[in-house]
Each structure stands twice: as structure tokens, then as C-alpha cells.
Design a protein around this motif. Structure first.
Motif, PDB file in Angstrom:
ATOM      1  N   LYS A 122      42.045  49.882  44.899  1.00  0.00           N
ATOM      2  CA  LYS A 122      40.795  49.685  45.765  1.00  0.00           C
ATOM      3  C   LYS A 122      40.487  48.341  45.358  1.00  0.00           C
ATOM      4  N   TYR A 123      40.472  48.033  44.172  1.00  0.00           N
ATOM      5  CA  TYR A 123      39.780  46.385  43.757  1.00  0.00           C
ATOM      6  C   TYR A 123      40.613  45.567  44.503  1.00  0.00           C
ATOM      7  N   MET A 124      42.066  45.455  44.303  1.00  0.00           N
ATOM      8  CA  MET A 124      42.883  44.537  44.800  1.00  0.00           C
ATOM      9  C   MET A 124      42.677  44.589  46.444  1.00  0.00           C
ATOM     10  N   GLY A 125      42.617  45.656  46.978  1.00  0.00           N
ATOM     11  CA  GLY A 125      42.325  45.463  48.518  1.00  0.00           C
ATOM     12  C   GLY A 125      41.190  44.767  48.910  1.00  0.00           C
ATOM     13  N   ASP A 126      40.071  45.075  48.259  1.00  0.00           N
ATOM     14  CA  ASP A 126      38.779  44.287  48.482  1.00  0.00           C
ATOM     15  C   ASP A 126      38.897  42.874  48.217  1.00  0.00           C
ATOM     16  N   LEU A 127      39.713  42.643  47.417  1.00  0.00           N
ATOM     17  CA  LEU A 127      39.580  41.010  46.973  1.00  0.00           C
ATOM     18  C   LEU A 127      40.332  40.171  48.047  1.00  0.00           C
ATOM     19  N   ARG A 128      40.983  40.811  48.928  1.00  0.00           N
ATOM     20  CA  ARG A 128      41.892  39.997  50.096  1.00  0.00           C
ATOM     21  C   ARG A 128      40.870  39.297  50.902  1.00  0.00           C
ATOM     22  N   TYR A 129      39.653  40.325  51.079  1.00  0.00           N
ATOM     23  CA  TYR A 129      38.739  39.973  52.190  1.00  0.00           C
ATOM     24  C   TYR A 129      37.534  39.430  51.645  1.00  0.00           C
ATOM     25  N   ALA A 130      37.498  39.288  50.234  1.00  0.00           N
ATOM     26  CA  ALA A 130      36.166  38.945  49.488  1.00  0.00           C
ATOM     27  C   ALA A 130      35.360  37.608  50.451  1.00  0.00           C
ATOM     28  N   ASP A 131      34.275  37.768  50.630  1.00  0.00           N
ATOM     29  CA  ASP A 131      33.411  36.627  51.278  1.00  0.00           C
ATOM     30  C   ASP A 131      33.337  35.435  50.200  1.00  0.00           C
ATOM     31  N   ASP A 132      32.977  35.995  49.221  1.00  0.00           N
ATOM     32  CA  ASP A 132      32.623  34.739  47.940  1.00  0.00           C
ATOM     33  C   ASP A 132      33.952  34.687  47.325  1.00  0.00           C
ATOM     34  N   ASP A 133      34.322  33.657  47.080  1.00  0.00           N
ATOM     35  CA  ASP A 133      35.704  33.328  46.514  1.00  0.00           C
ATOM     36  C   ASP A 133      35.584  33.433  44.791  1.00  0.00           C
ATOM     37  N   ARG A 134      34.376  33.615  44.221  1.00  0.00           N
ATOM     38  CA  ARG A 134      34.162  33.649  42.768  1.00  0.00           C
ATOM     39  C   ARG A 134      34.922  35.203  42.430  1.00  0.00           C
ATOM     40  N   LEU A 135      34.957  35.963  43.191  1.00  0.00           N
ATOM     41  CA  LEU A 135      35.495  37.132  43.020  1.00  0.00           C
ATOM     42  C   LEU A 135      37.144  36.788  42.720  1.00  0.00           C
ATOM     43  N   GLN A 136      37.734  36.161  43.537  1.00  0.00           N
ATOM     44  CA  GLN A 136      39.122  35.817  43.226  1.00  0.00           C
ATOM     45  C   GLN A 136      39.505  34.678  42.247  1.00  0.00           C
ATOM     46  N   ARG A 137      38.326  34.158  41.797  1.00  0.00           N
ATOM     47  CA  ARG A 137      38.533  33.058  40.686  1.00  0.00           C
ATOM     48  C   ARG A 137      38.318  33.967  39.419  1.00  0.00           C
ATOM     49  N   GLU A 138      37.423  34.441  39.448  1.00  0.00           N
ATOM     50  CA  GLU A 138      37.396  35.380  38.074  1.00  0.00           C
ATOM     51  C   GLU A 138      38.798  36.260  37.972  1.00  0.00           C
ATOM     52  N   PHE A 139      39.103  36.803  38.847  1.00  0.00           N
ATOM     53  CA  PHE A 139      40.403  37.753  38.727  1.00  0.00           C
ATOM     54  C   PHE A 139      41.634  36.726  38.287  1.00  0.00           C
ATOM     55  N   ALA A 140      41.692  35.474  38.981  1.00  0.00           N
ATOM     56  CA  ALA A 140      42.505  34.508  38.438  1.00  0.00           C
ATOM     57  C   ALA A 140      42.276  34.262  36.670  1.00  0.00           C
ATOM     58  N   GLU A 141      41.189  33.897  36.594  1.00  0.00           N
ATOM     59  CA  GLU A 141      40.801  33.798  35.201  1.00  0.00           C
ATOM     60  C   GLU A 141      41.286  34.880  34.301  1.00  0.00           C
ATOM     61  N   TYR A 142      40.897  35.956  34.523  1.00  0.00           N
ATOM     62  CA  TYR A 142      41.540  37.519  33.884  1.00  0.00           C
ATOM     63  C   TYR A 142      43.004  37.271  33.764  1.00  0.00           C
ATOM     64  N   LEU A 143      43.614  36.917  34.949  1.00  0.00           N
ATOM     65  CA  LEU A 143      45.167  36.928  34.797  1.00  0.00           C
ATOM     66  C   LEU A 143      45.560  35.853  33.440  1.00  0.00           C
ATOM     67  N   CYS A 144      44.804  34.614  33.646  1.00  0.00           N
ATOM     68  CA  CYS A 144      45.148  33.380  32.593  1.00  0.00           C
ATOM     69  C   CYS A 144      44.723  34.029  31.091  1.00  0.00           C
ATOM     70  N   SER A 145      43.637  34.755  30.865  1.00  0.00           N
ATOM     71  CA  SER A 145      43.432  35.042  29.648  1.00  0.00           C
ATOM     72  C   SER A 145      44.079  36.379  29.094  1.00  0.00           C
ATOM     73  N   ARG A 146      44.507  37.056  29.859  1.00  0.00           N
ATOM     74  CA  ARG A 146      45.269  38.294  29.751  1.00  0.00           C
ATOM     75  C   ARG A 146      46.667  37.977  29.316  1.00  0.00           C
ATOM     76  N   TRP A 147      47.226  36.810  29.845  1.00  0.00           N
ATOM     77  CA  TRP A 147      48.670  36.163  29.390  1.00  0.00           C
ATOM     78  C   TRP A 147      48.497  35.417  28.362  1.00  0.00           C
ATOM     79  N   ASN A 148      47.387  34.705  28.133  1.00  0.00           N
ATOM     80  CA  ASN A 148      47.431  33.819  26.921  1.00  0.00           C
ATOM     81  C   ASN A 148      47.197  34.630  25.865  1.00  0.00           C
ATOM     82  N   ARG A 149      46.605  35.744  25.711  1.00  0.00           N
ATOM     83  CA  ARG A 149      46.384  36.828  24.725  1.00  0.00           C
ATOM     84  C   ARG A 149      47.819  37.470  24.303  1.00  0.00           C
ATOM     85  N   ALA A 150      48.731  37.461  25.121  1.00  0.00           N
ATOM     86  CA  ALA A 150      49.850  38.391  24.837  1.00  0.00           C
ATOM     87  C   ALA A 150      50.981  37.340  24.724  1.00  0.00           C
ATOM     88  N   HIS A 151      50.956  36.104  24.954  1.00  0.00           N
ATOM     89  CA  HIS A 151      52.085  35.001  24.822  1.00  0.00           C
ATOM     90  C   HIS A 151      51.507  33.958  24.015  1.00  0.00           C
TER      91      HIS A 151
END
Length: 507
Positions: free
Chosen positions: A440-469
Motif C-alpha cells: 500500500k505504501y509503495m503503491g501511493d509512492l508512485r503517484y505522490a504529489d510531493d517528491d519529499r516522500l520519495q526522497r525520504e524513502f530513498a534516504e531510508y534505503l541508504c541508511s538501511r544499507w549502510n547500517r547492514a554493510h
């Protein structure tokens, strides 16, 4: 000689009318007890499922930090006590407290207090991250709310063990009618939207839904191989939701059969589709429609066996101790004050229920276009954006999944979404989305009017990767791949790039 054709007395007409209304809008207190127990189980299960992604969805280290929540939902965010802190441990404590309230509701321990706290905490949780909510969440909130006006602790509860007076057999009030009408509105409004969709009328909608890998589980893939059977299920479900007002009209065995038909379809959804707790929430809502005969023949026999077993084990005297004694003078005074408050609340409740029932009827009429929304003075009043239109009027006809190709500081290519080497083929269902809430979250992310949601998700992916590697992620590109369903030909894929994000600079 009296005329046998003379009209019946007015009192007799009123009595028969009252009996007819009670049979249709009253609720057996055993049904309310089963309803309460099921609500408690649902709350605990919902919290357990959400807790798997507690950090991702409800902390400042996740996909929706509080600062962004305040900007995107300035009014809704004020309803959430979960925004008091963005720390993981605070959210864990709130989840634990909500779980204890759910257990208290299940057991019927201080039922009304447990129900009120559960409702408030659920509203708060939903307001913390609206992007992960679905139709089942909306229904569950409403079931808890209407339950506040009904005697859910009358039977099969700790409160009932402590009560001296004989429990009522049936709750017949404006509140019981409001709960039943609310449940029927979910189906009836959904029926209106389905009747506006060509695929539903043609009998092809269910086939399309079960062709999508993002939704199907368990028996779903097997049933997808039988188009004629899916066509029949499509028309059967459409017929049921169209006939849903009969839940308020029928009584006795006919109502029971209709309830079982709805429940059976929801169990079918649970076994074929990945849509979270929605089917179980719907079955819970249907419990209150079951007439007394159902409980007379089944549950009472079971409870009688339990009582006999308790007697043989000598538990009856211990249970009797739960009943309150007269208490001290101060306790009696406090109890008298509390009783006075309850009487005043009881007098005000019908008026509150009447206003709210009228409001939901008007709101749903606006949602389906029967009533025009009023001039809201510049505010956005859009009931159609928050109503019961699951897979209607047009069901999804394409699969889609995310990929997040990233580059490490060494230049090596990876996928930050799957924590894996670059993804070339379509992943399996569990890899696409860890849960229905992620979908549900990722579905709404495709059509988000505000790109800050997409940027926050990208930031989350970066921090998640960096914590694990050990080797850090330098950049990540967020994209999704769509693949339309074609029953008579090839199904090409198309990639859509949303943004490229620099993990070091946040740009």
C-alpha cells in the motif's frame, strides 16, 4: 357479535412494529460478546503484524519522519500521541500498552475503558502514518467507535462475572442500529462503485485481480487457472454486495444464510489474496447480524459445558469472589458518583448516535454522488476519496514492483531495495513487498504529489544499507516496473524512474 374484520388495537400494532424493529436492528448480547472478543484478537494481531516494521513506519529513522508528517498532514498529525517521540523505544511502549488494552477488551476487563483506550490509540496509530492504511483499518476504527455505545461486556467477560444482575438477552437501541447500518453501508457503497465498472459487470474483475502476483497467495495461483470459476465468483460477489441491504431486512434462518455467504466469500479472500486483516475484520463485523437461534444451538451448549467443568474443578467459589461487596462508605460514595455520570452519559448517548448516524448516511450519499457536497469555503471536502471502493469501479490490471539500483563507493552495482545484486527478473511476491502495508505504501509512492516522500524513502534505503554493510552506498535510483495483464498475448514490462538520490549529500 364483534366484527372479526375490525382493525387491531393501536397498542397491538405498536407492539408488532417494535418487535419487527427489534428483530432487525437489535443485537443478541452473545453476538456482542463474540464481537468484542474478535475485536480484541484483531487489535492484538494488527499490532503484532505492524511491529515487524515498527522502525520503518513509525519512527524518525523510517520512511515518514515526524517533520514530514507535520508538513503533509498538519491537522491529522495532531490526533496522534505517537508523534510525541520519534524514538523506537517510545513507539514500542505505545504498542505494548495498546496490546494490553486489546487483551483487556478480549477478556472483557473494564470493557468500556479498554474499548475507549483501544479506539483512541488506534486513531493515533493510523494518524502517525496514513500511507500504510487500507479499507480494513477504516472499518476497524468504526467498529470500535460504535462499540463504545453498546454493552460489549454484558456476556462472557470478567465484567459479567463481577456483575450481580442478570444480563440482557438483546441490545436494541439506536446504537445497535447504527452499527448494523454502518456494516451494510460498507457493502452497499462498494456495490454502487462496482456497478459502474465494466469489468465487474462482465465478470472479469476477479480474474484480473488474481492474475496479479502482488496480490495472490495460497490458493490464489491455483484458482487463477480456472477462468470460468472466477467468472462465477465475480458475479456471486457482485450479487452479494448488491443484496447487502437484505442483511437489515431478513431475520432468522434467511439472515443467517446471507451472513454465512458473506463470511464464506471473505474467508475465500483470506485464502487467495494478500490484503492484510481486511477479511477477518469483515467477518467480525458480520457477527452482530447472527440471530439468537445461532447462539442458542451452538455457543450456549459450549458455555454450559465450561460451567459444569468449572463446578467440578471447584472454580465457582473463586469466580464468585470477583463480584464486588458493598464496600466502605467512601467506596459507595465514589460508586454513586460514577453511577450518576454514567446515567448522564446514557441520556446523552442517543442524541450523539443519532447525529453521527445521520452524518455517515449523508457522507456516504455524497461519496456515491447521490448528494452534492456543500460549499466548504475553500476546504477540501471529498468523500469519494475516503470510501468503500475496494477494487472498484476499476480493478488493477497490471502488476508493478520496485527496483532501486544503487552504486557503492567502490563502484560496485547493487539493489538497495532488495539488499542484493542488481535485479534483472521479476521478484517473487514476498520479495516484491514484505507485507500488504508495504504494498500500500509503495503503491501511493508512485503517484505522490510531493517528491519529499520519495526522497525520504530513498534516504531510508541508504541508511538501511549502510547500517547492514561495511561498504557504503553512494547513490540510489528509485524506479518501478509495470507489467500489464494480457490474457491473450505477451506481457511487456516498462520501467519508470522516479528519482536518483545521493546518499552522502541527500540530494
Amino acid at each position: 357479535m364483534s366484527d372479526s374484520r375490525s382493525p387491531p388495537p393501536a397498542a397491538s400494532v405498536r407492539a408488532r412494529l417494535a418487535a419487527a424493529l427489534t428483530a432487525r436492528f437489535g443485537i443478541d448480547t452473545r453476538a456482542l460478546a463474540a464481537f468484542r472478543i474478535s475485536l480484541g484478537l484483531l487489535l492484538v494481531a494488527d499490532l503484532a503484524l505492524r511491529a515487524r516494521y515498527l522502525e520503518a513506519f513509525y519512527t524518525d529513522a523510517g520512511v515518514l519522519p515526524r517533520a514530514l508528517l507535520y508538513d503533509l498532514y498538519p491537522t491529522l498529525s495532531q490526533l496522534s500521541v505517537h508523534t510525541l517521540s520519534g524514538s523506537l523505544w517510545v513507539q514500542a511502549l505505545l504498542f505494548l500498552f495498546a496490546g494490553l488494552c486489546g487483551l483487556a477488551l478480549l477478556l472483557g476487563y473494564h470493557t468500556r475503558t479498554a474499548l475507549l483506550l483501544s479506539f483512541l490509540l488506534l486513531v493515533s496509530l493510523h494518524a502517525r502514518n496514513p500511507g500504510v492504511l487500507n479499507g480494513g483499518d477504516s472499518v476497524l476504527r468504526r467498529l470500535l467507535f460504535w462499540g463504545l455505545f453498546l454493552p460489549l461486556g454484558e456476556r462472557w467477560s470478567v465484567d459479567a462475572l463481577r456483575r450481580v444482575e442478570t444480563p440482557r438477552e438483546r441490545a436494541a437501541s439506536l446504537a445497535s442500529a447504527a452499527l448494523l447500518v454502518q456494516v451494510v453501508l460498507v457493502y452497499a457503497v462498494n456495490a454502487v462503485f462496482k456497478l459502474r465498472g465494466d469489468l465487474w459487470l462482465d465478470g472479469e474483475a476477479v480474474r484480473y485481480v488474481l492474475s496479479l502476483q502482488q496480490f495472490t497467495i495460497l490458493l490464489g495461483d491455483t484458482l487463477a487457472q480456472f477462468p470460468a470459476l472466477l467468472h462465477a465468483f465475480n458475479l456471486l460477489w457482485l450479487g452479494l454486495v448488491v443484496a447487502s441491504p437484505l442483511l437489515l431486512v431478513l431475520t432468522g434462518r434467511l439472515r443467517t444464510l446471507l451472513v454465512l455467504a458473506f463470511a464464506g466469500m471473505h474467508v475465500g479472500m483470506l485464502l487467495t489474496m494478500r490484503i492484510g486483516l481486511f477479511p477477518l475484520v469483515s467477518v467480525t463485523a458480520l457477527l452482530v447480524f447472527l440471530p439468537p437461534a445461532v447462539w442458542d444451538r451452538s455457543v450456549d451448549r459450549f458455555s454450559g459445558s465450561v460451567e459444569r467443568a468449572a463446578g467440578r474443578l471447584g472454580l465457582a467459589p473463586r469466580l464468585a469472589r470477583l463480584r464486588p461487596d458493598s464496600g466502605s462508605a467512601s467506596e459507595q460514595t465514589a460508586g454513586s458518583r460514577l453511577a450518576t455520570i454514567r446515567r448522564w452519559c446514557g441520556r446523552a448517548a442517543p442524541a450523539v448516535v443519532a447525529v453521527l448516524l445521520a452524518a455517515i448516511l449523508v457522507w456516504n450519499a455524497m461519496a456515491v454522488g447521490l448528494v452534492s457536497p456543500p460549499d466548504d469555503g475553500g476546504l477540501t471536502l471529498n468523500p469519494s476519496g475516503n470510501t468503500w471502493n475496494m477494487f472498484a469501479p476499476h480493478p488493477p490490471t497490471a502488476d508493478w514492483w520496485y527496483v532501486a539500483p544503487g552504486e557503492l563507493q567502490s563502484g560496485e552495482r547493487v539493489d538497495a531495495y532488495y539488499l542484493s545484486p542488481p535485479v534483472e527478473d521479476r521478484p517473487d511476491t514476498m520479495e516484491m513487498y514484505p507485507s500488504s502495508r508495504w504494498r500500500k505504501y509503495m503503491g501511493d509512492l508512485r503517484y505522490a504529489d510531493d517528491d519529499r516522500l520519495q526522497r525520504e524513502f530513498a534516504e531510508y534505503l541508504c541508511s538501511r544499507w549502510n547500517r547492514a554493510h561495511d561498504e557504503k552506498l553512494a547513490t540510489v535510483t528509485l524506479s518501478y516496473v509495470s507489467q500489464p495483464t494480457r490474457f491473450d498475448g505477451p506481457e511487456p514490462t516498462e520501467r519508470h524512474e522516479l528519482l536518483t538520490y545521493n546518499c552522502s549529500t541527500g540530494a
